[in-house]
Design a protein around this motif. Structure first.
Motif, PDB file in Angstrom:
ATOM      1  N   THR A   1       1.791  37.096  42.753  1.00 16.48           N
ATOM      2  CA  THR A   1       1.274  36.669  44.056  1.00 16.48           C
ATOM      3  C   THR A   1      -0.194  36.278  43.934  1.00 16.48           C
ATOM      4  O   THR A   1      -0.646  35.310  44.561  1.00 16.48           O
ATOM      5  CB  THR A   1       1.452  37.777  45.096  1.00 16.48           C
ATOM      6  OG1 THR A   1       2.847  38.058  45.255  1.00 16.48           O
ATOM      7  CG2 THR A   1       0.871  37.375  46.442  1.00 16.48           C
TER       8      THR A   1
ATOM      9  N   ARG B   1      -0.286  32.868  42.553  1.00 17.49           N
ATOM     10  CA  ARG B   1       0.189  31.890  43.528  1.00 17.49           C
ATOM     11  C   ARG B   1      -0.881  31.551  44.558  1.00 17.49           C
ATOM     12  O   ARG B   1      -0.787  30.518  45.236  1.00 17.49           O
ATOM     13  CB  ARG B   1       1.412  32.448  44.262  1.00 17.49           C
ATOM     14  CG  ARG B   1       2.751  32.195  43.625  1.00 17.49           C
ATOM     15  CD  ARG B   1       3.374  30.873  44.053  1.00 17.49           C
ATOM     16  NE  ARG B   1       2.723  29.690  43.516  1.00 17.49           N
ATOM     17  CZ  ARG B   1       3.294  28.812  42.698  1.00 17.49           C
ATOM     18  NH1 ARG B   1       4.521  28.994  42.269  1.00 17.49           N
ATOM     19  NH2 ARG B   1       2.653  27.746  42.288  1.00 17.49           N
ATOM     20  N   SER B   2      -1.893  32.365  44.649  1.00 17.56           N
ATOM     21  CA  SER B   2      -2.933  32.113  45.654  1.00 17.56           C
ATOM     22  C   SER B   2      -3.855  30.960  45.252  1.00 17.56           C
ATOM     23  O   SER B   2      -4.652  30.495  46.073  1.00 17.56           O
ATOM     24  CB  SER B   2      -3.761  33.386  45.879  1.00 17.56           C
ATOM     25  OG  SER B   2      -4.534  33.714  44.740  1.00 17.56           O
ATOM     26  N   TYR B   3      -3.744  30.512  43.995  1.00 22.50           N
ATOM     27  CA  TYR B   3      -4.579  29.404  43.525  1.00 22.50           C
ATOM     28  C   TYR B   3      -3.810  28.093  43.615  1.00 22.50           C
ATOM     29  O   TYR B   3      -2.684  27.983  43.132  1.00 22.50           O
ATOM     30  CB  TYR B   3      -5.003  29.636  42.067  1.00 22.50           C
ATOM     31  CG  TYR B   3      -5.878  30.858  41.865  1.00 22.50           C
ATOM     32  CD1 TYR B   3      -7.246  30.806  42.071  1.00 22.50           C
ATOM     33  CD2 TYR B   3      -5.313  32.067  41.457  1.00 22.50           C
ATOM     34  CE1 TYR B   3      -8.049  31.923  41.882  1.00 22.50           C
ATOM     35  CE2 TYR B   3      -6.100  33.191  41.261  1.00 22.50           C
ATOM     36  CZ  TYR B   3      -7.458  33.111  41.478  1.00 22.50           C
ATOM     37  OH  TYR B   3      -8.242  34.223  41.280  1.00 22.50           O
TER      38      TYR B   3
ATOM     39  N   LYS C   1       8.958  33.163  48.438  1.00 20.28           N
ATOM     40  CA  LYS C   1       7.776  33.431  49.255  1.00 20.28           C
ATOM     41  C   LYS C   1       8.226  34.222  50.464  1.00 20.28           C
ATOM     42  O   LYS C   1       9.137  33.809  51.186  1.00 20.28           O
ATOM     43  CB  LYS C   1       7.117  32.128  49.690  1.00 20.28           C
ATOM     44  CG  LYS C   1       5.901  32.322  50.573  1.00 20.28           C
ATOM     45  CD  LYS C   1       5.283  30.979  50.951  1.00 20.28           C
ATOM     46  CE  LYS C   1       4.048  31.187  51.823  1.00 20.28           C
ATOM     47  NZ  LYS C   1       3.411  29.891  52.189  1.00 20.28           N
TER      48      LYS C   1
END
Length: 259
Positions: free
Chosen positions: A60, A63-65, A98
């Motif tokens: 996670t 995935r934030s980038y 997600k």
């Protein structure tokens, strides 16, 4: 001559204990204009990654980038592994989602130990077809890893091919000339055991960008279970040199690569 944005390839074979992936987060943050193609490998495959809190939290975080693409690791033992088992692992990665509390969806599948003999083309076609069947649309990339230069026909069943995985000494002794120019925009290379030299690293990075490769990894380590001592310098060089290095126009495959 054109500019070509070369990505950074990261085989992430490091278990995500608290803080273990921090060097990668730092590197990604330092180069927001550079794409990182990260191979997530919980346990030589998906294992229980989607239910493992440490894996979910760490993925996670990646995935934030916005400049990260994630690939799930699957090995196929040079087309000797049972296709049903391979399908099961791909389907498991396809189920990574997600949710309200996490986002571990993937952008594609990384196929390790990919074959190089033409008789196995149907095996790879089956994998590509299955990825397209079960992975969500727009998240169906197939990245194969034969680790050596291969026939152009294999590129029909992959979005990316890791066409070189060897030491820097081997690469410098002639390996860098083995991949046909017409295949380089879909080719990645992974070079290990690089000498800890900033000057050599910058020269390597500039020449690799100029050669037209899609993505590259350069590591001072002998494997992928630790981050390279030169990771930040490598990321800096890729990020800055991609913006200034010109890539010559590469030939089409029909001109050079047909058997």
């Amino acid at each position: 001559m054109v500019n070509l944005a070369m990505a950074i390839a990261i085989p992430l074979y490091i278990y995500p204990t608290p803080g273990a992936w921090d060097p990668l987060y730092k590197a990604i943050s330092a180069a927001p204009d550079t794409t990182f193609n990260v191979i997530v490998n919980p346990d030589s495959g998906p294992s229980d990654g989607a239910s493992n809190p440490e894996v979910v939290s760490a993925v996670t975080g990646l995935r934030s980038y916005s400049n990260v693409q994630l690939f799930g690791y699957v090995h196929i033992e040079y087309a000797q592994r049972n296709a049903t088992v391979v399908h099961q692992e791909i389907a498991t990665y396809a189920s990574w989602k997600k949710t309200a509390n996490s986002d571990i969806h993937l952008d594609g599948i990384f196929i390790d130990e990919a074959p190089y003999e033409l008789k196995y083309l149907p095996y790879l076609k089956d994998i590509q077809d299955y990825v397209h069947e079960v992975m969500p649309e727009s998240h169906q990339q197939v990245w194969t890893n034969p680790g050596i230069p291969i026939d152009a026909q294999f590129y029909e069943y992959a979005d990316l091919v890791n066409a070189y995985e060897n030491s820097y000494d081997d690469w410098n002794a002639g390996g860098k000339d083995e991949i046909p120019e017409c295949l380089r925009q879909k080719s990645t290379v992974m070079i290990y055991s690089f000498p800890d030299s900033d000057a050599q690293l910058s020269n390597y990075t500039e020449s690799t960008i100029a050669a037209g490769y899609n993505a590259t990894l350069l590591t001072t380590s002998a494997g992928y279970t630790e981050f390279s001592a030169s990771l930040m310098q490598f990321v800096h060089d890729v990020d800055s040199l991609t913006k200034t290095t010109k890539v010559k126009t590469l030939p089409q495959c029909a001109e050079e690569c047909e058997e």
